[in-house]
Write an enzyme that holds these catalytic residues in place. Structure first.
Site, PDB file in Angstrom:
ATOM      1  N   LYS A   1      44.923  43.244  43.779  1.00  0.00           N
ATOM      2  CA  LYS A   1      43.647  43.344  43.063  1.00  0.00           C
ATOM      3  C   LYS A   1      43.054  44.711  43.393  1.00  0.00           C
ATOM      4  CE  LYS A   1      39.300  40.797  42.379  1.00  0.00           C
ATOM      5  NZ  LYS A   1      39.309  40.672  40.928  1.00  0.00           N
TER       6      LYS A   1
HETATM    7  N1  PPE Z   1      42.849  37.860  36.756  1.00  0.00           N
HETATM    8  C1  PPE Z   1      42.113  38.988  36.810  1.00  0.00           C
HETATM    9  C2  PPE Z   1      42.587  40.200  36.108  1.00  0.00           C
HETATM   10  C3  PPE Z   1      40.921  38.988  37.539  1.00  0.00           C
HETATM   11  O1  PPE Z   1      40.196  40.094  37.615  1.00  0.00           O
HETATM   12  C4  PPE Z   1      40.494  37.799  38.169  1.00  0.00           C
HETATM   13  C5  PPE Z   1      39.209  37.766  38.943  1.00  0.00           C
HETATM   14  C6  PPE Z   1      41.300  36.646  38.068  1.00  0.00           C
HETATM   15  C7  PPE Z   1      42.468  36.719  37.367  1.00  0.00           C
HETATM   16  C8  PPE Z   1      40.935  35.354  38.762  1.00  0.00           C
HETATM   17  O2  PPE Z   1      41.070  35.489  40.156  1.00  0.00           O
HETATM   18  P1  PPE Z   1      40.202  34.630  41.188  1.00  0.00           P
HETATM   19  O3  PPE Z   1      38.822  35.192  41.163  1.00  0.00           O
HETATM   20  O4  PPE Z   1      40.884  34.824  42.483  1.00  0.00           O
HETATM   21  O5  PPE Z   1      40.229  33.225  40.706  1.00  0.00           O
HETATM   22  N2  PPE Z   1      38.200  38.613  38.454  1.00  0.00           N
HETATM   23  C9  PPE Z   1      37.120  38.949  39.329  1.00  0.00           C
HETATM   24  C10 PPE Z   1      36.356  40.161  38.826  1.00  0.00           C
HETATM   25  C11 PPE Z   1      35.564  40.002  37.595  1.00  0.00           C
HETATM   26  C12 PPE Z   1      34.792  41.275  37.270  1.00  0.00           C
HETATM   27  O6  PPE Z   1      34.288  41.391  36.140  1.00  0.00           O
HETATM   28  O7  PPE Z   1      34.670  42.151  38.153  1.00  0.00           O
HETATM   29  C13 PPE Z   1      36.251  37.766  39.650  1.00  0.00           C
HETATM   30  O8  PPE Z   1      36.276  36.747  38.957  1.00  0.00           O
HETATM   31  O9  PPE Z   1      35.539  37.839  40.650  1.00  0.00           O
END
Ligand code: PPE
Length: 307
Positions: free
Chosen positions: A160
């Protein structure tokens, strides 16, 4: 989205500083090359006080992201965990979004990041429903993005990192320019991957399907939580390649993410998903998810850290 609401303090390399004083130099490596690893998690208001959802898992993931990028974080997992809790407490918010970030700082420019220091920041702010209050109940209208997600062996999707979100921005801006709330990107093979900031699930004939980590996804912590809760509810969950068109004929489709939580999808490319409303399994999963995050149900998986 409205301008971000300021909180009081930001943790910056070991010290709590005032929100407006948390500044970096314009020639910091991260500004030029996107060299950051970060996390996002939520703190929920419960009857026993504010609780951080899956804190240890988010701390583990930022260390994994840093490892992939050969970035030595100057704090231990225990120290970063304490920094996160200290920042949440210092800002005295009942609920908030938490953003720990580590980045290559000011020192030298050029692609090689190794001469630059690694700076670490933890910020919190209040953040409402990611795709709008209505979407949690009524579902979001989304499109399939014309942009693909990161191809294998280009930008690692399991990390990430800041730079990955240039791809996310293309997906998001394209969707919003056309009046959609979000875009679903396919992987480089043409199978369903994920949205700009959310994982995706579909329901067909009572079973749940979601792309596997081989489809250029960030394997989300909310995704893991929802898979766990779905199996507890007795639903079968399969991780496999998902053809685009199976989304159009699914009974239910929903997003998961720390920010997005569990958000139903009402339509894709103007085609209604099921009957265009939140489906019963999505609702059951929302209720199980929020049951734990808000402390209404027993925390049987040890997902909450009381602040
Ligand atoms: N895919 C991506 C590309 C992504 O950024 C997130 C989280 C997820 C999947 C889901 O991951 P998790 O939060 O571990 O369930 N995106 C983060 C950032 C959003 C933003 O706009 O900045 C979040 O949800 O915190």
């Amino acid at each position: 989205m409205p301008p971000m609401p300021k909180a009081d303090k930001i943790w910056f390399n070991g010290e709590l500083v005032d929100w407006d004083d948390a500044q970096i130099h314009v020639l910091s490596h991260v500004v030029h090359y996107g060299s950051s690893v970060f996390e996002g998690m939520r703190v929920y208001e419960t009857s026993k006080g504010p609780a951080c959802f899956r804190l240890a898992d988010h701390v583990n993931r930022i260390f994994d992201s840093a490892k992939i990028y050969r970035m030595a974080l100057p704090y231990s997992k225990a120290e970063l965990t304490e920094a996160i809790l200290e920042t949440i407490r210092a800002n005295k918010l009942k609920s908030c979004y938490v953003r720990p970030i580590a980045f290559r700082g000011y020192g030298s420019l050029g692609v090689d990041p190794t001469p630059c220091p690694v700076d670490v920041v933890v910020a919190v702010w209040e953040w409402g429903a990611y795709l709008g209050d209505d979407a949690l109940e009524k579902g979001a209208d989304v499109r399939i993005a014309s942009w693909n997600r990161l191809a294998p062996n280009t930008m690692p999707s399991l990390a990430k990192v800041g730079a990955n979100y240039m791809n996310s921005q293309l997906i998001k801006m394209e969707a919003m320019a056309d009046g959609y709330a979000e875009g679903i990107a396919l992987d480089s093979q043409g199978y369903v991957s994920e949205a700009s900031g959310e994982n995706i699930f579909m329901v067909k004939n009572g079973s749940i399907y979601t792309p596997s980590s081989g489809s250029s996804i960030l394997p989300g912590i909310t995704r893991h939580s929802v898979i766990t809760l779905a199996r507890e509810l007795g639903y079968a969950v399969t991780q496999r390649p998902i053809p685009r068109e199976s989304l159009y004929i699914a009974d239910e489709v929903f997003f998961t993410g720390s920010a997005a939580e569990v958000t139903p999808i009402a339509s894709i490319d103007h085609i209604p998903v099921g009957d265009g409303k939140r489906g019963p399994m999505t609702e059951a999963l929302q209720s199980a998810y929020f049951g734990i995050t808000y402390g209404r149900e027993e925390d049987r998986f040890g997902w909450l850290t009381y602040v």
